[in-house]
Structure formats: structure tokens, C-alpha cells
Write a protein that holds these residues in place. Sequence first.
Motif, PDB file in Angstrom:
ATOM      1  N   TYR A 121     -11.926  -1.693  -8.118  1.00 18.70           N
ATOM      2  CA  TYR A 121     -11.065  -2.627  -7.599  1.00 18.70           C
ATOM      3  C   TYR A 121      -9.508  -1.766  -7.979  1.00 18.70           C
ATOM      4  O   TYR A 121      -8.811  -2.185  -6.565  1.00 18.70           O
ATOM      5  CB  TYR A 121     -10.626  -3.459  -8.353  1.00 18.70           C
ATOM      6  N   LEU A 122      -9.728  -0.713  -9.357  1.00 21.61           N
ATOM      7  CA  LEU A 122      -8.135  -0.868  -8.438  1.00 21.61           C
ATOM      8  C   LEU A 122      -7.463   0.558  -8.215  1.00 21.61           C
ATOM      9  O   LEU A 122      -6.329   0.074  -7.625  1.00 21.61           O
ATOM     10  CB  LEU A 122      -7.488  -0.660 -10.591  1.00 21.61           C
ATOM     11  N   TYR A 134      -6.894  -0.635  -4.701  1.00 22.17           N
ATOM     12  CA  TYR A 134      -5.907  -1.664  -4.756  1.00 22.17           C
ATOM     13  C   TYR A 134      -4.065  -0.539  -4.552  1.00 22.17           C
ATOM     14  O   TYR A 134      -3.367  -0.708  -3.770  1.00 22.17           O
ATOM     15  CB  TYR A 134      -5.443  -2.457  -6.055  1.00 22.17           C
ATOM     16  N   GLN A 152      -4.432   1.446  -1.328  1.00 23.59           N
ATOM     17  CA  GLN A 152      -3.541   0.127  -0.065  1.00 23.59           C
ATOM     18  C   GLN A 152      -2.652   0.201  -0.743  1.00 23.59           C
ATOM     19  O   GLN A 152      -1.644   0.077   0.785  1.00 23.59           O
ATOM     20  CB  GLN A 152      -4.661  -0.752  -0.554  1.00 23.59           C
ATOM     21  N   LEU A 153      -1.846   0.000  -1.831  1.00 21.48           N
ATOM     22  CA  LEU A 153      -0.554   0.126  -1.587  1.00 21.48           C
ATOM     23  C   LEU A 153       0.479   0.947  -1.064  1.00 21.48           C
ATOM     24  O   LEU A 153       1.633   1.561  -0.910  1.00 21.48           O
ATOM     25  CB  LEU A 153      -0.095  -0.392  -3.494  1.00 21.48           C
TER      26      LEU A 153
END
Length: 42
Positions: free
Chosen positions: A6-7, A10, A13-14
Motif C-alpha cells: 500500500y505504501l 501511495y 501515485q504521489l
Amino acid sequence: MADVQYLRVYVRQLRQKVEKFPDQPQYITTETGVGYRLREPD
């Protein structure tokens, strides 16, 4: 171990939103054994 995925998703995407070239990050860098680091623009 799912939390790590998940990290990574994320952060990817960031980077797509923040970085000019997400494949060559300047602002959100990966530090081996540490994690991620947010750097100031030059």
C-alpha cells in the motif's frame, strides 16, 4: 506485508502528481534500509 505494498502504491501515485519525471524522482526519494525521504527543491 500488505502494508508495504500500500505504501509503495501511495508513493508511486504521489510521485505521479509531484515529480516532473516520476521515473527519476528528485523530491520523493527512496532510501534503502530507511524508507522514503522528502527533499526540498533545488
